[in-house]
Design a protein around this motif. Sequence first.
Motif, PDB file in Angstrom:
ATOM      1  N   PRO A  99       0.805  -1.219   0.000  1.00  0.00           N
ATOM      2  CA  PRO A  99       0.000   0.000   0.000  1.00  0.00           C
ATOM      3  C   PRO A  99       0.842   1.274   0.000  1.00  0.00           C
ATOM      4  O   PRO A  99       0.298   2.365   0.169  1.00  0.00           O
ATOM      5  CB  PRO A  99      -0.799  -0.123   1.299  1.00  0.00           C
ATOM      6  N   PHE A 128       2.811   4.599  -1.049  1.00  0.00           N
ATOM      7  CA  PHE A 128       2.420   5.620  -2.015  1.00  0.00           C
ATOM      8  C   PHE A 128       3.648   6.260  -2.649  1.00  0.00           C
ATOM      9  O   PHE A 128       4.676   6.448  -2.005  1.00  0.00           O
ATOM     10  CB  PHE A 128       1.599   6.722  -1.333  1.00  0.00           C
ATOM     11  N   GLU A 139      -3.870   7.360  -7.382  1.00  0.00           N
ATOM     12  CA  GLU A 139      -3.686   7.087  -5.963  1.00  0.00           C
ATOM     13  C   GLU A 139      -3.965   8.303  -5.078  1.00  0.00           C
ATOM     14  O   GLU A 139      -3.968   8.194  -3.862  1.00  0.00           O
ATOM     15  CB  GLU A 139      -2.246   6.624  -5.699  1.00  0.00           C
ATOM     16  N   ALA A 153      -6.535   8.024  -2.395  1.00  0.00           N
ATOM     17  CA  ALA A 153      -6.243   7.110  -1.300  1.00  0.00           C
ATOM     18  C   ALA A 153      -5.308   7.720  -0.278  1.00  0.00           C
ATOM     19  O   ALA A 153      -5.158   7.195   0.807  1.00  0.00           O
ATOM     20  CB  ALA A 153      -5.623   5.822  -1.849  1.00  0.00           C
ATOM     21  N   THR A 154      -4.649   8.828  -0.604  1.00  0.00           N
ATOM     22  CA  THR A 154      -3.639   9.355   0.301  1.00  0.00           C
ATOM     23  C   THR A 154      -3.914  10.765   0.785  1.00  0.00           C
ATOM     24  O   THR A 154      -3.341  11.185   1.784  1.00  0.00           O
ATOM     25  CB  THR A 154      -2.265   9.360  -0.396  1.00  0.00           C
ATOM     26  N   ILE A 182      -6.151   8.131   4.873  1.00  0.00           N
ATOM     27  CA  ILE A 182      -6.625   7.097   3.959  1.00  0.00           C
ATOM     28  C   ILE A 182      -7.939   6.539   4.489  1.00  0.00           C
ATOM     29  O   ILE A 182      -8.034   6.134   5.642  1.00  0.00           O
ATOM     30  CB  ILE A 182      -5.586   5.969   3.828  1.00  0.00           C
ATOM     31  N   SER A 236      -7.443   2.004  -4.181  1.00  0.00           N
ATOM     32  CA  SER A 236      -6.164   1.392  -3.829  1.00  0.00           C
ATOM     33  C   SER A 236      -5.968   0.149  -4.682  1.00  0.00           C
ATOM     34  O   SER A 236      -6.895  -0.652  -4.823  1.00  0.00           O
ATOM     35  CB  SER A 236      -6.136   1.015  -2.346  1.00  0.00           C
ATOM     36  N   SER A 246      -3.720  -2.126  -3.948  1.00  0.00           N
ATOM     37  CA  SER A 246      -3.319  -3.221  -3.073  1.00  0.00           C
ATOM     38  C   SER A 246      -4.443  -3.475  -2.081  1.00  0.00           C
ATOM     39  O   SER A 246      -5.219  -2.566  -1.755  1.00  0.00           O
ATOM     40  CB  SER A 246      -2.011  -2.887  -2.342  1.00  0.00           C
ATOM     41  N   TYR A 247      -4.523  -4.709  -1.596  1.00  0.00           N
ATOM     42  CA  TYR A 247      -5.632  -5.084  -0.721  1.00  0.00           C
ATOM     43  C   TYR A 247      -5.275  -6.404  -0.049  1.00  0.00           C
ATOM     44  O   TYR A 247      -4.474  -7.188  -0.572  1.00  0.00           O
ATOM     45  CB  TYR A 247      -6.908  -5.256  -1.556  1.00  0.00           C
ATOM     46  N   ALA A 274      -8.156  -0.425   2.186  1.00  0.00           N
ATOM     47  CA  ALA A 274      -7.197   0.567   1.675  1.00  0.00           C
ATOM     48  C   ALA A 274      -6.390   1.218   2.786  1.00  0.00           C
ATOM     49  O   ALA A 274      -5.221   1.559   2.591  1.00  0.00           O
ATOM     50  CB  ALA A 274      -7.943   1.636   0.875  1.00  0.00           C
ATOM     51  N   ASN A 275      -6.990   1.378   3.960  1.00  0.00           N
ATOM     52  CA  ASN A 275      -6.270   2.017   5.063  1.00  0.00           C
ATOM     53  C   ASN A 275      -5.523   1.012   5.928  1.00  0.00           C
ATOM     54  O   ASN A 275      -4.941   1.374   6.946  1.00  0.00           O
ATOM     55  CB  ASN A 275      -7.240   2.814   5.942  1.00  0.00           C
ATOM     56  N   HIS A 294      -1.708  -6.375   3.348  1.00  0.00           N
ATOM     57  CA  HIS A 294      -2.163  -6.640   1.986  1.00  0.00           C
ATOM     58  C   HIS A 294      -1.352  -7.790   1.370  1.00  0.00           C
ATOM     59  O   HIS A 294      -0.416  -8.294   1.961  1.00  0.00           O
ATOM     60  CB  HIS A 294      -2.013  -5.384   1.130  1.00  0.00           C
TER      61      HIS A 294
END
Length: 347
Positions: free
Chosen positions: A262, A264, A271, A274-275, A281, A287, A289-290, A310-311, A315
């Motif tokens: 995850p 950045f 992205e 997400a940031t 986040i 995101s 990635s997960y 996402a936070n 992942h």
Amino acid sequence: MSFRPRTRQAPAMTLEGALGPNSRLDDAAGMRVASPEALAVAADGRLLFTSGALVYALPAWGSEPAVWKAFSKPVTALACSPGGRVAVGLTGGTVSVYEPSGAASQGWVSPPGLVSVADCLFLSEDELAVVDHGYRADENLLSVAPWDSSERGRVLATARSGETRTIAAGLHCPMGISRAADGALIVTELERARIVGPSGEVWQSGLPGYPARIRKTATGYVMACLARRDPLIEFLKTEREFVAEMKAKIPPRNWIAPRVSPEFSHDFPIELGATRLFGEIKPWAPSFSYGLIIEMDRDLAPVASAHSRANGRRHAIADATVWNGRLIAVSKASGEILDLGPEGALA
């Protein structure tokens, strides 16, 4: 560049019901491991797990792991037989079989032409199935596979006698192998997000994540996912001109594709939300990635799941298995082995 409507794939399973988002992966107990990849339960009850070029043995959760065996290259796959043998796949496409003591088991030969060993399964004490996804170690698998139409993958069987036979060929990025309830072999395909048989018959499709390894449990199966299927990626698969330009002009690291971590960087695509959204986040933010584990019944229908959204940081779940009645998983992103509690606790 304009986007034109094209025929689209069937939608993925929605993240609701048994697949509803939660924080179970981030809430789980964890053990730090450098570069973890694969798990296997040894015949003597110990948990074997990989850490780069090392394989460790763990007698009980919370105890100190001991090095079972060291190798010259990173380990990519593990499997244990009921009789105690251990199969180890290495970066570069080799697989070897060892006795419980770590001594090489006599008679086994690595099948020729292997590219990358993603998973293994003992068919008997004298025969081993080997999953080769077909991508070299220097290729970024998660970046390349979603945009590659070639079916490089295969499953081979190698016997202690030295004989090799092909179980399946023409697979698209196979990642994991298991046995079905009737004894048939089933294989996960990463980019196509499905489970197939050796002849290509589809057992389950439309999975919401990119599957890694799948393990049989007392009640069905547990499947690890390296990332969630992203709607933007699925949409762009219909836009061949855009994808061709992306591949021609941008390094694979920065392609619109699933990722392990995850982390950045300003040069990653799509992205910012997400940031920077309200300074933090959000769980539902965009995101690539997960973290996702799916528990399935004997018919491969999802019955429960564990998420790191996402936070979260746990992942890229590469492997999951049941050990001493508890669900254990590998998070490549956080560098941890996770204990999610008793089998079935996700339901």
